[in-house]
Design a protein around this motif. Structure first.
Motif, PDB file in Angstrom:
ATOM      1  N   VAL A   2       0.808  -1.356   0.020  1.00  0.00           N
ATOM      2  CA  VAL A   2       0.200  -0.050   0.133  1.00  0.00           C
ATOM      3  C   VAL A   2       1.123   1.393  -0.076  1.00  0.00           C
ATOM      4  O   VAL A   2       0.477   2.441  -0.873  1.00  0.00           O
ATOM      5  CB  VAL A   2      -0.605  -0.279   1.287  1.00  0.00           C
ATOM      6  CG1 VAL A   2      -1.809   1.601   1.010  1.00  0.00           C
ATOM      7  CG2 VAL A   2      -1.331  -0.932   0.906  1.00  0.00           C
ATOM      8  N   LYS A   3       1.896   1.670   1.019  1.00  0.00           N
ATOM      9  CA  LYS A   3       2.909   2.425   0.456  1.00  0.00           C
ATOM     10  C   LYS A   3       3.526   2.782  -0.072  1.00  0.00           C
ATOM     11  O   LYS A   3       3.419   4.319  -0.787  1.00  0.00           O
ATOM     12  CB  LYS A   3       3.672   2.629   1.905  1.00  0.00           C
ATOM     13  CG  LYS A   3       3.068   1.889   3.524  1.00  0.00           C
ATOM     14  CD  LYS A   3       4.311   1.856   4.574  1.00  0.00           C
ATOM     15  CE  LYS A   3       4.902   3.189   4.663  1.00  0.00           C
ATOM     16  NZ  LYS A   3       5.839   2.901   5.908  1.00  0.00           N
ATOM     17  N   GLU A   4       4.019   1.726  -1.100  1.00  0.00           N
ATOM     18  CA  GLU A   4       4.495   1.422  -2.011  1.00  0.00           C
ATOM     19  C   GLU A   4       3.794   2.326  -3.280  1.00  0.00           C
ATOM     20  O   GLU A   4       4.043   3.481  -4.390  1.00  0.00           O
ATOM     21  CB  GLU A   4       5.160   0.901  -2.880  1.00  0.00           C
ATOM     22  CG  GLU A   4       6.418   0.028  -2.114  1.00  0.00           C
ATOM     23  CD  GLU A   4       7.694   1.245  -1.969  1.00  0.00           C
ATOM     24  OE1 GLU A   4       7.825   1.814  -3.111  1.00  0.00           O
ATOM     25  OE2 GLU A   4       7.863   1.504  -1.020  1.00  0.00           O
ATOM     26  N   ILE A   5       2.011   2.160  -3.831  1.00  0.00           N
ATOM     27  CA  ILE A   5       1.282   2.619  -4.566  1.00  0.00           C
ATOM     28  C   ILE A   5       1.185   3.682  -4.179  1.00  0.00           C
ATOM     29  O   ILE A   5       1.262   4.809  -5.339  1.00  0.00           O
ATOM     30  CB  ILE A   5       0.711   1.769  -4.277  1.00  0.00           C
ATOM     31  CG1 ILE A   5       0.227   0.191  -4.704  1.00  0.00           C
ATOM     32  CG2 ILE A   5      -0.796   2.387  -5.465  1.00  0.00           C
ATOM     33  CD1 ILE A   5      -0.273  -1.045  -4.893  1.00  0.00           C
ATOM     34  N   ALA A   8       3.446   5.998  -5.346  1.00  0.00           N
ATOM     35  CA  ALA A   8       3.896   6.137  -7.103  1.00  0.00           C
ATOM     36  C   ALA A   8       2.916   7.468  -7.210  1.00  0.00           C
ATOM     37  O   ALA A   8       2.848   7.682  -8.416  1.00  0.00           O
ATOM     38  CB  ALA A   8       3.522   5.210  -7.737  1.00  0.00           C
ATOM     39  N   GLY A   9       2.502   8.130  -6.052  1.00  0.00           N
ATOM     40  CA  GLY A   9       1.436   8.882  -5.779  1.00  0.00           C
ATOM     41  C   GLY A   9      -0.360   8.156  -6.370  1.00  0.00           C
ATOM     42  O   GLY A   9      -1.283   9.320  -7.053  1.00  0.00           O
ATOM     43  N   PHE A  10      -0.947   7.251  -6.218  1.00  0.00           N
ATOM     44  CA  PHE A  10      -2.084   6.819  -5.873  1.00  0.00           C
ATOM     45  C   PHE A  10      -1.995   6.540  -4.486  1.00  0.00           C
ATOM     46  O   PHE A  10      -2.256   5.895  -4.373  1.00  0.00           O
ATOM     47  CB  PHE A  10      -2.037   5.431  -6.669  1.00  0.00           C
ATOM     48  CG  PHE A  10      -1.649   5.567  -8.258  1.00  0.00           C
ATOM     49  CD1 PHE A  10      -2.748   6.355  -9.375  1.00  0.00           C
ATOM     50  CD2 PHE A  10      -0.888   5.283  -8.696  1.00  0.00           C
ATOM     51  CE1 PHE A  10      -1.883   6.450 -10.566  1.00  0.00           C
ATOM     52  CE2 PHE A  10       0.337   5.136  -9.727  1.00  0.00           C
ATOM     53  CZ  PHE A  10      -0.742   5.506 -10.848  1.00  0.00           C
ATOM     54  N   PRO A  11      -3.738   7.086  -4.646  1.00  0.00           N
ATOM     55  CA  PRO A  11      -4.307   6.734  -3.175  1.00  0.00           C
ATOM     56  C   PRO A  11      -5.169   5.513  -2.710  1.00  0.00           C
ATOM     57  O   PRO A  11      -5.053   5.203  -4.060  1.00  0.00           O
ATOM     58  CB  PRO A  11      -5.652   7.746  -2.846  1.00  0.00           C
ATOM     59  CG  PRO A  11      -5.494   8.254  -4.788  1.00  0.00           C
ATOM     60  CD  PRO A  11      -4.427   8.594  -5.367  1.00  0.00           C
ATOM     61  N   VAL A  12      -4.791   4.881  -1.792  1.00  0.00           N
ATOM     62  CA  VAL A  12      -4.942   3.505  -1.731  1.00  0.00           C
ATOM     63  C   VAL A  12      -6.248   3.570  -0.541  1.00  0.00           C
ATOM     64  O   VAL A  12      -5.497   4.273   0.463  1.00  0.00           O
ATOM     65  CB  VAL A  12      -3.899   2.142  -1.180  1.00  0.00           C
ATOM     66  CG1 VAL A  12      -4.875   1.675  -1.527  1.00  0.00           C
ATOM     67  CG2 VAL A  12      -3.261   2.206  -2.663  1.00  0.00           C
ATOM     68  N   VAL A  13      -7.457   2.745  -0.289  1.00  0.00           N
ATOM     69  CA  VAL A  13      -7.816   2.380   0.777  1.00  0.00           C
ATOM     70  C   VAL A  13      -7.945   1.266   1.543  1.00  0.00           C
ATOM     71  O   VAL A  13      -8.530   0.432  -0.165  1.00  0.00           O
ATOM     72  CB  VAL A  13      -9.419   2.696   0.250  1.00  0.00           C
ATOM     73  CG1 VAL A  13     -10.609   2.060   1.928  1.00  0.00           C
ATOM     74  CG2 VAL A  13      -9.395   4.495  -0.121  1.00  0.00           C
ATOM     75  N   VAL A  25       1.686  -1.360   9.349  1.00  0.00           N
ATOM     76  CA  VAL A  25       2.117  -2.052   8.103  1.00  0.00           C
ATOM     77  C   VAL A  25       2.846  -0.516   7.486  1.00  0.00           C
ATOM     78  O   VAL A  25       2.564   0.129   6.127  1.00  0.00           O
ATOM     79  CB  VAL A  25       1.627  -2.607   6.975  1.00  0.00           C
ATOM     80  CG1 VAL A  25       1.543  -4.153   7.918  1.00  0.00           C
ATOM     81  CG2 VAL A  25       0.092  -2.862   7.164  1.00  0.00           C
ATOM     82  N   GLY A  26       1.835   0.770   7.709  1.00  0.00           N
ATOM     83  CA  GLY A  26       1.945   2.063   7.386  1.00  0.00           C
ATOM     84  C   GLY A  26       0.292   1.920   6.417  1.00  0.00           C
ATOM     85  O   GLY A  26       0.512   3.074   5.054  1.00  0.00           O
ATOM     86  N   SER A  27      -0.883   1.681   6.675  1.00  0.00           N
ATOM     87  CA  SER A  27      -2.438   2.033   5.679  1.00  0.00           C
ATOM     88  C   SER A  27      -2.254   3.211   6.251  1.00  0.00           C
ATOM     89  O   SER A  27      -2.595   4.074   7.211  1.00  0.00           O
ATOM     90  CB  SER A  27      -2.772   0.396   5.699  1.00  0.00           C
ATOM     91  OG  SER A  27      -2.910  -0.459   5.151  1.00  0.00           O
ATOM     92  N   ASN A  28      -2.482   4.177   4.952  1.00  0.00           N
ATOM     93  CA  ASN A  28      -3.318   5.689   5.522  1.00  0.00           C
ATOM     94  C   ASN A  28      -4.555   5.269   5.946  1.00  0.00           C
ATOM     95  O   ASN A  28      -4.954   6.345   6.394  1.00  0.00           O
ATOM     96  CB  ASN A  28      -3.089   6.367   4.719  1.00  0.00           C
ATOM     97  CG  ASN A  28      -1.066   6.653   4.954  1.00  0.00           C
ATOM     98  OD1 ASN A  28      -0.421   6.865   5.435  1.00  0.00           O
ATOM     99  ND2 ASN A  28      -0.575   7.064   3.286  1.00  0.00           N
ATOM    100  N   GLN A  70      -3.792  13.671   6.789  1.00  0.00           N
ATOM    101  CA  GLN A  70      -2.722  14.392   6.912  1.00  0.00           C
ATOM    102  C   GLN A  70      -1.893  13.313   7.604  1.00  0.00           C
ATOM    103  O   GLN A  70      -0.587  13.036   8.203  1.00  0.00           O
ATOM    104  CB  GLN A  70      -2.101  15.164   8.011  1.00  0.00           C
ATOM    105  CG  GLN A  70      -3.113  16.228   7.011  1.00  0.00           C
ATOM    106  CD  GLN A  70      -2.517  16.919   5.825  1.00  0.00           C
ATOM    107  OE1 GLN A  70      -1.533  16.288   5.518  1.00  0.00           O
ATOM    108  NE2 GLN A  70      -3.209  17.250   4.480  1.00  0.00           N
ATOM    109  N   GLU A  71      -3.145  12.359   8.323  1.00  0.00           N
ATOM    110  CA  GLU A  71      -2.253  10.946   9.126  1.00  0.00           C
ATOM    111  C   GLU A  71      -2.978   9.917   8.788  1.00  0.00           C
ATOM    112  O   GLU A  71      -3.641   9.760   8.378  1.00  0.00           O
ATOM    113  CB  GLU A  71      -2.249  11.087  10.724  1.00  0.00           C
ATOM    114  CG  GLU A  71      -3.649  11.459  10.812  1.00  0.00           C
ATOM    115  CD  GLU A  71      -3.319  12.648  12.412  1.00  0.00           C
ATOM    116  OE1 GLU A  71      -4.486  12.261  12.925  1.00  0.00           O
ATOM    117  OE2 GLU A  71      -2.473  13.573  12.993  1.00  0.00           O
TER     118      GLU A  71
END
Length: 79
Positions: A2-5, A8-13, A25-28, A70-71
């Motif tokens: 998720v962090k790598e995607i 690259a500039g793509f928001p992920v849910v 694991v850092g999912s936003n 932002q977090e």
């Protein structure tokens, strides 16, 4: 992943039921689901109930995708 995607500039849910793991694991953007074997439903429920639940959760995920954050954020869902 998720962090790598997102890097690259793509928001992920991430839709999951193990919220502590997703935050570790850092999912936003995190949307809670129901259970591990049936994340978006319960086979014991009627088809109408399952459809309402899925419709609601996917709607929350789409709103989360469009939300500027932002977090790390765990989005609220109806139970």
């Amino acid at each position: 992943m998720v962090k790598e995607i997102e890097r690259a500039g793509f928001p992920v849910v991430q839709m999951c039921n193990l919220i502590p793991v997703a935050t570790t694991v850092g999912s936003n953007r995190i949307v809670p689901t129901i259970s591990i074997p049936y994340p978006l439903g319960n086979p014991a429920d009627s088809k109408e109930q399952q459809w309402k639940l899925r419709y609601h959760r996917v709607g929350v995920a789409l709103d989360a995708l469009a939300t500027d954050i932002q977090e790390q954020t765990v989005f609220k869902v109806k139970i």
